[in-house]
Structure formats: C-alpha cells, structure tokens
Write a protein that holds these residues in place. Structure first.
Motif, mmCIF file in Angstrom:
data_model
loop_
_atom_site.group_PDB
_atom_site.id
_atom_site.type_symbol
_atom_site.label_atom_id
_atom_site.label_comp_id
_atom_site.label_asym_id
_atom_site.label_seq_id
_atom_site.Cartn_x
_atom_site.Cartn_y
_atom_site.Cartn_z
ATOM 1 N N ALA A 142 35.153 50.737 43.546
ATOM 2 C CA ALA A 142 35.784 51.512 44.613
ATOM 3 C C ALA A 142 35.399 50.967 45.989
ATOM 4 N N VAL A 143 36.378 50.932 46.876
ATOM 5 C CA VAL A 143 36.175 50.428 48.236
ATOM 6 C C VAL A 143 36.491 51.548 49.216
ATOM 7 N N LYS A 144 35.585 51.749 50.167
ATOM 8 C CA LYS A 144 35.811 52.771 51.190
ATOM 9 C C LYS A 144 36.690 52.204 52.303
ATOM 10 N N GLN A 145 37.775 52.918 52.598
ATOM 11 C CA GLN A 145 38.719 52.446 53.604
ATOM 12 C C GLN A 145 38.190 52.753 55.001
ATOM 13 N N SER A 146 38.409 51.815 55.900
ATOM 14 C CA SER A 146 37.979 52.027 57.283
ATOM 15 C C SER A 146 38.907 53.029 57.951
ATOM 16 N N ILE A 147 38.355 53.750 58.892
ATOM 17 C CA ILE A 147 39.143 54.792 59.572
ATOM 18 C C ILE A 147 40.017 54.155 60.655
#
Length: 1015
Positions: free
Chosen positions: A1010-1015
């Motif tokens: 899983a990759v956290k998306q940048s805001i």
C-alpha cells in the motif's frame, strides 16, 4: 432393580419404601405397626456415605423433646449404632454429626427397629419438606409426615434411577433395610451418589446443594452416572455406536472397549494444520477404566485430524492416533507413548473451530519403550457435538436460568433439542459427555438498548434496537462463532418480544437466525450448514436464592479476622431470612476523597457476593446512610451475579439520594493501625426492580460485624472519581469513562537462550513478576482493566500463579497442589529440517470454573510473548507484547491518516476465472476511522465498509507471526483469546512503516504494498 410385591416388605420397620423400576404406578408405603407397649424401644442401623461413617455422634429428638435414654450414641468402625427412645414419643428425628468422614446427615424413625442414616434418608427429608436447611426441625408441629416422606423417598430414588446411579438390583427401603458398608447393594448406590459431591466438575459441593437441586427439580444439573467398573471383554459390532451419542473417544483392543468422555483440545498442541482431540481416562489420581492395556493402565487417548479434509484419512504428519499408558509394577512408574505407525480414520464431519466426529477404522500402534505393538480393531471419536435436551421447551425460566435456547434449525454442532443458560448466558455441557470447560455462550451487543424498552416487539437492525446483535460461541476456545452480524445486513435476523420491564430489567421471548464463518483452513461449506435458527425465553436477571454454607449459618466474624458477617434479618427473592454469611476482606480503594471498603464471597457453593461501604469516615463514631460527615457521605451496596443490585442509595443529577425504604447505620468501634472495625444494620433495596421479582420482594434487612485491614497506600489519595452507588438512567450528569481509555504499552518478556529447558529449568526461567495487559474483564470488575501483573513462582512439583489487575487487586492466586487438573509444560524448539518450530510453554491450574479457581498462561521463548486467561470461561484475558489497546485512539493514526492505495488482481468470475486489475483504497483518519473501498477477492462483498478504533477489541500488538519486531493492528478482533482475526488488519515493518492493509469482509480485501497518496 428388583420389583417387590408389598407383602414381601419386612413388616417391622420405621419406613418401608417399595421400589419399582418399570411400573408407572410405583408405590411407596410406610408400615404402621403398633408401638411396643414397653416404655422404651430400640433403634439401630447403619450410617454410611458409601464408606462407613466411623465415630460419629447421633442425637434423637422425639415428640416431647426427649432423646436417647442413654447418651452419647456413637457409630462403630462399621458405621453401626443403636440407642433407645421412649416408645410413646415416636416419631423421632435422628441427626448425625462429626465422625470420619466428618459430615451432617439426618433420618426419621416412626417405629422400633432398623433406621439407617445416609445421604438417601437425608435427601428424602429435604425433599419432603422442600427445605434444604431443615429449618423445621425445632418445631415438631411442622415436621413432614410419613406420607410426605414416603413420596419424597420414592421421588429421590426415581431421579437416581433415571440418571443410572442405581446400577444393580435393590431390595427394601433406604430407611429400614439392613445393609453393610461394603460397596454392594444400597451401599453401592451411596458410592455412586458420592461421585456427585466429590467430583468438582459437577459443581455440587455437598448433600445440601444436591438436596436443593432435588427440591427445585433442576435435574439438568445432575450428570448421567457412568460406571467405572471394568467390563468383561466383548467384541463390538463393527460400526456400532460406541459412545452412546456422547462426546468422547472410544476404541477396542483385545475384545475390550475403552469409552472415555470429556474430550478436549490441548491448547499447547494446537496447530493451524491439524486438530488434536484428547480424552483423559482419569480424574485427579484415579484411573476410570482400570482394564489392562498390554499390562499397563491407560492414561489418555488422542486422535489427530488434518484440517480441511473429510472422508478417509490415513496416518501422516497431520493425522494419527496416540495413547499414553502407565506401568506401576516397579518402584518408579513408567510412562509409554503409543504412536500409530498405520491407521485409517473415517472423518464424517470436521471444522477447525467446531465439531469433529468419525471412526477409528483400524490402527497399529507401537510404544516408545519396548516397541510392543497394539492393534485396535474399532473406535470412534466425537467433540463439540451437542444434541440438547429432549422434550418440551420450558415455557417459563427456572430461578437460576437466564435464557432458554431451542434449536429450531440446527447444524452438526447444535443438532436439535434445547439448552438452558444458567451461568449468565452460558451453559455447561457435561450431560452430553463434553469437557467441563466446554460451554455454549450467547452475548448481546448493545444489550443496554433492550434494558430501557417498554413491553412490546422489537426487531434487530431497526430503531430503537438497531445496534443489537446476538452472538453464539462454542467449540475450541469458543472460537466457532454464530452471529446475526454475519452474512450481510443484520436487520430482521433477531427479534424480541418484551413482556415486562422495570428498573432496566426485562423479560420476554426472542427468535434469531445466526450464521457462522468457517476458519480459513476449513473446507468450503454451504451457508446452510453454518446457519442456526433459535428461539426461547430471555431475561437479564435471575431469581435464584443464595444459600449460605453450613446449613445456612456460616458463623460470626472471629476476633482479629478481616471480613464481614451478614445475617439476613428479613429476606427477599434472593436471600432467606435467618441465614448468615461470612465474606472475606478485599482491597479498599479510593475515588477522589471517598473510600470504598469491600468484602467479597467467591466460594464454589454460592454465587459471588460483594459488599461495599462507601464514604465511611475513618473515625470512631456512629453514622447513618446519606448523612454528610466532613467530606464523606455513607452508602452501602451489595452486588450479586443475579444482576440485581441491592443498595441504600442512588445518584441523580450528581446528588446521592436514599432509595425508598432504604436505611443503614454503621458504628465504627475501633480504628487501629491499618484497620477499621465495627457493626452495622441496613435495609437495602433493589431500586425499581420489585415489579420483576416474585411477590415484588426487592428489599432485604441485614446486620453484622465488619473488620477491614488496609495499608498506607490504600488510604485516601487523589484518583479519578467513581460513583459507587447505582445511577438513575435519566441522570444527565456525565458518567465515568468506560474502562479502556488508551492504555500504557506492555513490552515482551525475555526468557533467555535455553529454548528446550527441563521442567525445573522452565519454572526457573519464567519465575518473575511480569507486567501484562489485562484487556478483557467481567462487567462487574472494570477496575482490573489495564496494566496488571502476572507472578510465577515455585518448583516443578509445586508452582504458583498470581494475577493482579490494574488496581493492584488480586484477581486470582493459585497453587498447583490439590488441583482438579494442572500442567507445567516447558517450551521447546523442534527442528524439522526445513522448518524450526517453537512450541510455547504452559502453566495451568484448574480448581474449578470461577475466576479465582482457574488460570492458564502460555510462554513463547522465541518471541517473548506471554498470554493467558483466568476463569473457566476465560472471563479475564491478559497478554504482553501490546503497544496500544483500549478505547483511546493511539498516536499511530496521526501517521496513518490519509488515503492509501494498491493495485491488486481480483477474480469476479470465480477463483479459476480471469483476473481483473483494480485499485483498492483505504482512507484513514487521525480519529481512528478506516474506510475500505474497491473490490474484494471474489467481488462478493458490498463495499465501501467503514471500521473504527473505538471498542475493547482493537489492538496494536507485536506480530506473533514474525520474529523481527514487526507489529500488527487488529481492528474488531474476532478472536480475543489470541488477539487475532481482526476484520481489518494493518501490518507494520519494525520501523512502523506500513507493510500491508487487509480486510476480512468476510471475503479478503487486500492492499499489498500500500502507498499513501500525497495530499
């Protein structure tokens, strides 16, 4: 039994009972010969409980208060006795006390001659008078008459005959037939009955308790008697039912069939790939079936089944048969392990967490000492199969029953019939041959939504009980879970019809449809195989009377002993006037400036009681309830497991008020160094509950003495306030937070480098006071929740375990001596070549089912994990290696907050269809809310679905499947025993970066990498 015509009965008797084994018009007759014209007549007989009662004193109380003409009357070494009474003053009550064994029994003489004194005569008098305490004995005018006693004796014998305790022909009467205490005839029946009160698994502590069961006709409490007498070898018919439809293991060798009930799953041998089913051929140090197994005594038998496979299973790594025998011919007993080198098992049904049953078709075993072979020709095994009681379901609940459960549509585990929940919403299953630790338990999520409802009909999933769900647990560690929440929307899957309600107590009927989720390693099952439909009566209280020990009188509080005496001056539904209880001292605690002194009772013979004095000034003087003295305001409360709180006061709008009709007066007579003592009188009221109780009797008046010892650290300090008195439901004042606001982390243990110690080395390695997280506690003891401690000490021959709660109070403190069962099993390392397996060590003590009597702990050398439970139903659970738990949201969510994505393949056309690439997302807030969106593995679940860290089943723990310091978060953990099976699981690397996010909805939802998306 022999059926005798009336004219065959001996004419000169005190009581003559005619026994008929198969006639529906059984008669019980008492002879009425004219009294002897002489001034005195002789009475004689045998006093026995199976063995002779030696050197006991017998007293007689006749019509005018006279007794034996010459005293004392004492039994001899065969239990024989004789004495003379005035012939004109018959009948006489006979009472036996003391002796060896030390016991109290009674009987009744109506004429001269033989009058035995045994548990049978005693139980007949209790049944005749419907009084387990014989409170009538001092008032001749209300003695039971001959007709009542003869009917009672007949009824008692009927019960024991129906439960197989009468297993040979009997002639005559338990009162008047001469017999010897030699293990035959009437004495054999007494031996069989003795097993009821000597086997702690029956939870029948003495003949008084047995008498109360007979009075209440609570015959479900009485197990069917199984004879331990070895039978002559007979070859059974192939494939015949060997277990008599009970749970257990049976097998045949050389023409003899061993039948062993009470099977269990050895927790220390639990595997993900197979199941071990074991049954012990012993209780304590007593072998049940003493028949020779190749010259040895059989200790236990174990069948091993591979998960996920029904039908034929041959011996393999995951399938087998093992026996343990003991040879006692030499000075040192020799244990032999017999392992199957060849075997064939026919598995008719098997689920990893549920039932298993099938046959041992054949097996060849070899022992590990002299390589002797044993060939089994037939056998059978069954566990977690519960047929229920037969007949009509009771239309009303007995005094000690919370809930009836009728199986309208069953499964392999719960076939049919009905069950009565007499331990809150739980029931033991010993009648079907199950182990005493095995139970069916039912819970209601958000049950408070039902407590304030007016009479009427309500549907689950629909307001105002939209949050109510019903869950039924059974099987291994109660991990096979049927729930209205499984299989989609719970709306309409349960309904309640409340007939009456008051004071947050309710009673009514219900129906429910519950679905189980199979374990991951089980075979595919159609949902109909995992669906049960149940119905019955339900309430959230019981009306059982609490009976004091020692015939209702436990005595006064002794000098210099910490405790509290409580005499019932005026009784109620739950307490009998005139009875006296003794409660032991418990730790005092403080909340704000208020001191709470507590005394408790947790004896096996009685439901737990807890008396609390709150706001009692620490100063000599006289005080009354609700009077404000300085910063103290006195109140008293008596808690019971009937879920009926008796108290003097309640709090509304932040103000303590007296219950209507309640009062108390406490005289503090002495303040010593670390002690407070005095006397009290009180009238306690179960507020607003009277309409729900028989005769609306919800008030008790009590009196007694108290003495409490405390240490300096238990004197008033400044902890958080807790309101000790019951609160009014309409009280708008903010209540205390529920137990479990974010708790302090508890790290792993270090046990050293010895991965395979001896027993003595093992107890030395684990002997310590270990910090543990107490993460599940009973509703009655929220103060235990949080960081507590587990202390291990002793030797491999005598070891101790003590568990303390977050408040430092002792939850359970046990020594292994005189335990019903115990175990000290070292951890060990097993190198399988391609795999190294670390098996945990276990320390286990079982002296009953109460929290204070049962505790088990597991120790993992490789990971430093400690986990365990206290109570036969694991009411208290603890572990270490936990970073966060409780209702407070951990700080890790500040890092997790955001949207996480991963590209995965799903199989919407079935597991063998073409994959479809999709993007799955997990949106996480810093408040602990997780929303999963995308596709599950087979596209079969409705999403998005939202979960939240909010309850007492959310954890951040060291990952037990890894050895590198990784962590795993379990949201909505379904298995609280192992803290696993979370509906959402987030795995972390050792540096707390996210490894994967998964959901079990129940189909698998994945975000690998899983990759956290940048805001």
């Amino acid at each position: 039994m022999t059926i005798l015509p009336f004219y065959r009965l001996i004419p000169a008797i005190g009581l003559g009972v005619l026994i008929s084994a198969c006639s529906s018009d059984k008669r019980v007759d008492i002879e009425s010969p004219e009294p002897d014209p002489t001034i005195t007549v002789s009475l004689n007989g045998t006093a026995a409980v199976g063995q002779a009662i030696v050197n006991a004193t017998i007293t007689a109380t006749c019509q005018n208060g006279s007794g034996f003409t010459v005293s004392p009357v004492v039994t001899d070494d065969k239990g024989k006795w004789s004495g003379e009474v005035d012939s004109q003053q018959l009948p006489c009550l006979l009472e036996l006390a003391g002796g060896e064994p030390d016991i109290q029994l009674s009987s009744m003489a109506f004429s001269a001659g033989t009058v035995n004194i045994t548990p049978l005569t005693h139980l007949s008098l209790l049944k005749a008078s419907a009084d387990a305490n014989l409170t009538w004995k001092d008032n001749v005018a209300i003695w039971p008459n001959r007709n009542q006693i003869e009917a009672a004796a007949s009824s008692v014998l009927d019960v024991f005959e129906s439960k197989n305790y009468i297993d040979e022909e009997l002639v005559g009467s338990p009162f008047s037939t001469e017999f010897e205490a030699d293990g035959t005839g009437w004495d054999r029946l007494l031996d069989n009955i003795l097993t009821l009160v000597s086997d702690s698994t029956n939870q029948i502590d003495d003949y008084q308790a047995l008498g109360q069961i007979l009075i209440n006709d609570d015959l479900e409490r009485l197990p069917v008697y199984t004879s331990t007498t070895p039978t002559e070898p007979t070859e059974p018919t192939p494939n015949e039912e060997l277990l008599n439809q009970l749970n257990g293991i049976a097998f045949t060798l050389d023409g003899h069939t061993w039948i062993i009930n009470q099977p269990f799953i050895p927790s220390s041998n639990y595997q993900n790939t197979n199941r071990h089913i074991r049954a012990n051929n012993f209780i304590g140090d007593v072998i049940l079936d003493e028949s020779s197994f190749k010259g040895d005594e059989l200790a236990w038998a174990q069948v091993t089944l591979a998960h996920g496979l029904r039908g034929k299973q041959n011996c393999s790594v995951d399938t087998g048969l093992t026996l343990l025998t003991v040879n006692n011919d030499g000075e040192v007993p020799v244990q032999k392990i017999w392992s199957a080198t060849e075997c064939e098992l026919q598995v008719d049904y098997h689920i990893g967490n549920g039932a298993s049953e099938g046959r041992i078709v054949s097996a060849k075993l070899v022992n590990d000492k002299d390589q002797t072979e044993a060939v089994l020709t037939d056998g059978q095994f069954r566990i977690f199969v519960h047929p229920g009681k037969t007949g009509e379901v009771p239309t009303s609940l007995a005094d000690d029953v919370w809930m009836s459960v009728a199986i309208d549509k069953g499964t392999a585990e719960l076939k049919s019939g009905y069950f009565l929940m007499s331990d809150k919403y739980s029931t033991n299953l010993t009648e079907d041959g199950s182990h005493p630790d095995h139970q069916i338990s039912i819970s209601l999520d958000s049950s408070s939504a039902l407590e304030s409802r007016e009479p009427g009909s309500y549907t689950c999933g629909v307001d105002p009980i939209s949050s109510v769900n019903m869950t039924l647990k059974m099987g291994f560690n109660n991990a096979y879970v049927f729930s209205t929440k499984n299989g989609g929307d719970s709306e309409g899957k349960c309904s309640f019809n409340i007939d009456s309600s008051s004071g947050r107590k309710f009673e009514g009927s219900y129906t429910a449809t519950l679905i189980a989720q199979a374990a991951n390693n089980d075979i595919d099952m159609d949902s109909t195989e995992r669906t049960i439909t149940i119905s019955g009566r339900i309430r959230n209280f019981i009306t059982q009377a609490f009976v004091a020990k020692n015939n209702g009188n436990e005595g006064d509080l002794a000098t210099d002993v910490a405790g509290l005496s409580m005499k019932i001056e005026e009784g109620s539904t739950h307490f009998i006037q005139g009875q006296s209880f003794l409660l032991v001292d418990d730790l005092s605690e403080t909340s704000g400036h208020i001191v709470h002194y507590e005394w408790k009772k947790t004896d096996e013979h009685i439901a737990p009681l807890r008396m609390t004095f709150s706001g009692l000034p620490l100063s000599v003087g006289s005080y009354v309830c609700n009077e404000i003295v300085g910063d103290q305001q006195l109140s008293m409360s008596l808690g019971t497991n009937a879920n009926i709180p008796y108290s003097t006061s309640f709090t509304q709008g932040g103000v303590q008020q007296l219950n209507d009709g309640a009062s108390c007066s406490v005289d503090v007579t002495n303040i010593g160094t670390g002690s407070i003592e005095g006397t009290y009188t009180a009238t306690l009221v179960a507020r607003n509950v009277a309409p729900m109780l028989p005769e609306q009797d919800a008030t008790i008046s009590i009196s007694g003495k108290f003495r409490h010892f405390y240490t300096e650290d238990q004197e008033p300090t400044e902890p958080d306030p807790i309101d000790p008195a019951p609160t009014d439901p309409s009280d708008p004042t903010p209540k205390d937070p529920e137990p479990g606001s974010l708790q302090e982390p508890v790290g792993k243990a270090v046990f050293g480098d010895n991965a395979s110690p001896t027993s003595e080395e093992f107890i030395a390695l684990v002997s310590n006071t270990w910090p543990v997280a107490i993460y599940q506690v009973p509703d009655s003891n929220p103060e235990w929740y949080g960081k507590g401690s587990l202390t291990i000490s002793g030797t491999s021959n005598s070891w101790n375990m003590e568990l303390r709660g977050a408040d430092n109070s002792v939850i359970s403190s046990l020594n292994s001596s005189n335990a019903f069962t115990n175990a000290l099993t070292p951890f060990y390392k097993q190198d399988l070549g391609v795999l190294v397996v670390y098996q945990p060590g276990q320390i286990f003590i079982n002296k009953g089912t109460d929290i204070t009597q049962y505790m088990t702990s597991f120790f993992y050398q490789n990971s430093g994990l400690i986990e365990g439970s206290a109570g036969g139903n694991a009411e208290v659970k603890f572990r270490n290696s936990v970073e966060a738990y409780g209702t407070g949201v951990p700080d890790i969510f500040n890092t997790l907050a955001g949207t996480w994505t991963a590209n995965v393949n799903v199989y919407c056309d079935g597991p063998f269809g073409a994959p479809t690439a999709v993007t799955n997302t997990a949106t996480i807030t810093n408040g602990g809310v997780i929303t999963l969106d995308g596709k599950t593995q087979l596209c079969g679940n409705t999403i998005p679905q939202t979960f939240e860290w909010e309850g007492l089943n959310d954890f951040l723990i060291i990952d037990p499947e890894e050895n590198d310091g990784s962590y795993i978060m379990q949201i909505d953990a379904q298995n609280l025993t192992k803290v696993g099976n979370g509906k959402v699981q987030i795995r972390f690397n050792p540096d707390m970066t996210v490894k994967s996010i998964s959901g079990f909805l129940p189909e698998l939802f994945e975000l690998k990498g899983a990759v956290k998306q940048s805001i």
